[in-house]
Write a protein that holds these residues in place. Structure first.
Motif: not given
Length: 499
Positions: A177-181, A216-219, A240-248
Motif C-alpha cells: 500500500h504505497a504511492t509516490d511523491h 516513496r520515491s517515484s523510482d 516506477a510509479m508516477i502521475g501521468d502528467s509528471h511522467a510526460a
C-alpha cells in the motif's frame, strides 16, 4: 541484453500498455477503453474494478503479442491523477466507485472549508487551490455517504489511495500500500515542503491517517507482481510509479527549469520544472514533479478540466461522428466568425478555479454556421492553454521559449498551429503520442542504470499570426471568460486563492 519495461498508462479515457526497449522503441502496445459515468450533473466516476481489469487485459495482450514474458525486467505505472478509490483492507473490494478528477461532488465541502477561512493554510502546505478537483474531500465524501464506511475507516478496516495505489494493491495482492511523491502531492493531504502526510490537513478534511499509503520515491521498488494477478509470472518488480502528467514531462527529457510541456487529453496539464518549491500568485498549482533516490523535483502546473473533451462534446452536439470530423468541419472556415466557446462543462480549472462555472457560447449571430462552432471548440483548447502559459510566465518571471506538446490532440495540425499563433511561441509535437507511458518506462530504466532517450519531436509549428490579430483573438476569449464567470456569480470572488 538490457531487459524491457512494460509500462502501464492508466488514463481516464483508456488504459494502455507499452513494451519498451532500452532505446525507447515501442515494441508492442495495447489499449482498452474506459467508461466514465455521470450519475448527476457535475459528478463523474468509474468502476474501480473495471480499471484493474483493464490493466490485466492490456498486459495479457502484450504478453500474447510478445510471445511470452521473457525479457520483461520490470513494470512501470503512470496514472490518471486526483482520482480516488477506497477499498476493504481484507478483501480488496472497493466500497464505492472510483471518484475521478473531474468530479465536483465535493464542492460543498470545499466551500464550507473556504468559508471557515482554511483555504490559505491548505494552499500554503500543499501548493494546491482548495477545489473539488483534489482527492481529500472526495475521500471524506465516500466515508460519509457509504453506510458504515467512516466507522470502518476509524477501525483501520479500509484503505484509500489514488489510482496508482489502487493498482499497486491489486497487482501485489495487497502486499503493498504505497504511492509516490508526485501522486501524494496531488491529494491535498500531503505537505509538499515537509514531504509527509499532514495530520492537520487530514483532520480538517475528515480523512483518518490510517487509510493513507506509504509515500516513496517515484523510482522506488514498489514490490512485485503476485501470482495470478496478471498474465505475467509472479515476482516481476514494479520499479516506477508516477502521475501521468509528471511522467510526460520526464518523457520529454525535461530535467531542468525553462521548458514547459502540455499534455492534451480529456483535460490538459501544463507543467514546468522550477528551481525549488514556488507558490503561484497567478492561479497555478505548486507540485512535485517526481523524486529519484529521495531527491524531489518541484514544478508549477496548470490543470485544465476540459480540453480535448470539449471537441468530443461539440462533435456530439453537432451530430458529427467524432473529433476528427469536427476538426475537418472547422478547417472549412478561416475563423470562428466571432464565436467563442468556453468549455466550463465541469467548472473551470487553472488559472480561474471556479467550480461553479458552466459552459457558454458567445458571439452568435445570424451568420453563425456549424463550422464556426466547430472552429470555436478547437480554438477553446488553445485559448485555455494560452491562459496557463501566461500565468506560468508571470510566476516564473521569464518568458517560455517553447511549448512541448503530447497527447492525442497534439496530432491535430489545426490546433497546434493555432496554439503556436495564440501564445506567440513555437510548439514542438512529440513523435510518440504515449509520452506518459514512455516517461514511466524511462524512470524505471533509470533505476536499472539505463538512460533511455527522451521522446523526440515529430514536428514544430512556428507562430505565424499577425500580432494585432493575436491580440484581438485573446481579447475576444477574455471577454467570453468574463461573461461566463459573471453569469454564475455576478459579483462573486474568483475561487482558488492563487489569483
Amino acid at each position: 541484453m538490457t531487459g524491457r519495461i512494460l509500462a502501464i498508462d492508466q488514463g481516464t479515457s483508456n488504459t494502455k500498455a507499452l513494451l519498451v526497449g532500452a532505446d525507447g522503441r515501442v515494441l508492442h502496445q495495447a489499449a482498452v477503453p474506459n467508461v466514465v459515468t455521470y450519475p448527476q450533473p457535475g459528478w463523474a466516476e468509474q468502476s474501480a474494478t473495471a480499471l484493474v481489469e483493464g490493466v490485466r487485459q492490456v498486459i495479457a495482450e502484450i504478453v500474447s503479442k510478445a510471445g511470452g514474458s521473457a525479457g520483461i525486467a520490470a513494470l512501470a505505472i503512470s496514472n490518471q491523477r486526483e482520482s480516488i478509490v477506497v477499498w476493504d483492507a481484507a478483501t480488496g473490494e472497493p466500497i464505492g466507485p472510483c471518484i475521478i478528477w473531474q468530479c465536483r461532488r465535493s464542492a460543498p465541502a470545499c466551500e464550507t472549508l473556504r468559508g471557515q477561512g482554511h483555504a490559505g493554510m491548505i494552499e500554503q502546505k500543499t501548493g494546491l487551490a482548495l477545489d473539488p478537483l483534489f482527492p481529500a474531500a472526495k475521500i471524506a465524501w465516500l466515508l460519509d455517504n457509504v453506510p458504515g464506511a467512516r466507522r470502518r475507516a476509524e477501525r483501520g478496516e479500509l484503505r484509500a489511495g489514488t489510482v496508482d495505489s489502487w493498482l499497486l494493491w491489486s497487482l501485489t495482492a495487497g502486499a503493498m500500500h504505497a504511492t509516490d511523491h508526485s501522486n501524494a502531492a496531488r491529494t491535498q493531504l500531503f505537505d509538499t515542503s515537509a514531504l509527509h502526510w499532514d495530520e492537520e490537513l487530514a483532520d480538517l478534511f475528515g480523512v483518518p491517517m490510517a487509510l493513507l499509503p506509504e509515500v516513496r520515491s517515484s523510482d522506488s521498488n514498489f514490490g512485485s507482481l503476485a501470482a495470478g494477478a496478471t498474465a505475467l509470472p509472479a515476482g516481476i518488480p514494479i520499479h516506477a510509479m508516477i502521475g501521468d502528467s509528471h511522467a510526460a514531462l520526464f518523457g520529454h527529457g525535461v530535467r531542468s527549469p525553462g521548458m514547459v510541456k502540455a499534455t492534451y487529453g480529456t483535460g490538459t496539464s501544463l507543467m514546468a520544472l522550477t528551481p525549488g518549491r514556488v507558490l503561484s500568485r497567478h492561479g497555478l498549482s505548486s507540485t512535485i514533479a517526481w523524486s529519484q533516490g529521495g531527491m524531489v523535483a518541484h514544478a508549477l502546473e496548470g490543470n485544465i478540466s476540459v480540453s480535448g473533451q470539449s471537441a468530443a462534446f461539440m462533435a456530439d452536439m453537432l451530430g458529427l461522428a467524432d473529433s476528427a470530423a469536427l476538426s475537418a468541419l472547422a478547417e472549412s472556415v478561416p475563423d470562428s466568425n466571432g464565436v467563442a466557446f468556453v468549455p466550463a462543462l465541469v467548472g473551470l480549472g487553472a488559472p480561474y478555479w471556479r467550480s461553479d462555472a458552466r459552459g457558454t457560447i458567445t458571439g452568435l449571430s445570424l451568420g453563425t454556421k456549424p463550422a464556426h462552432l466547430a472552429r470555436a471548440a478547437i480554438e477553446a483548447i488553445a485559448f485555455q492553454v494560452a491562459d496557463v502559459v501566461s500565468a506560468m510566465e508571470q510566476d516564473m518571471g521569464l518568458p517560455i521559449a517553447e511549448l512541448r506538446a503530447d497527447g492525442g490532440a497534439s496530432r491535430n495540425p489545426l490546433l497546434m498551429q493555432f496554439q503556436a499563433d495564440i501564445i506567440a511561441r513555437p510548439v514542438a509535437m512529440a513523435a510518440a503520442p504515449e509520452v506518459s507511458a514512455l516517461g514511466a518506462a524511462a524512470l524505471a530504466f533509470a533505476r536499472l542504470g539505463v538512460a533511455m532517450a527522451p521522446v523526440p519531436a515529430a514536428g514544430r509549428c512556428e507562430p505565424a499570426m499577425a500580432e494585432a490579430d493575436r491580440i484581438a483573438h485573446r481579447a475576444r476569449w477574455s471577454a467570453a471568460i468574463t461573461q461566463t464567470l459573471n453569469i454564475q456569480a455576478p459579483n462573486g470572488p474568483t475561487h482558488g486563492g492563487q489569483q
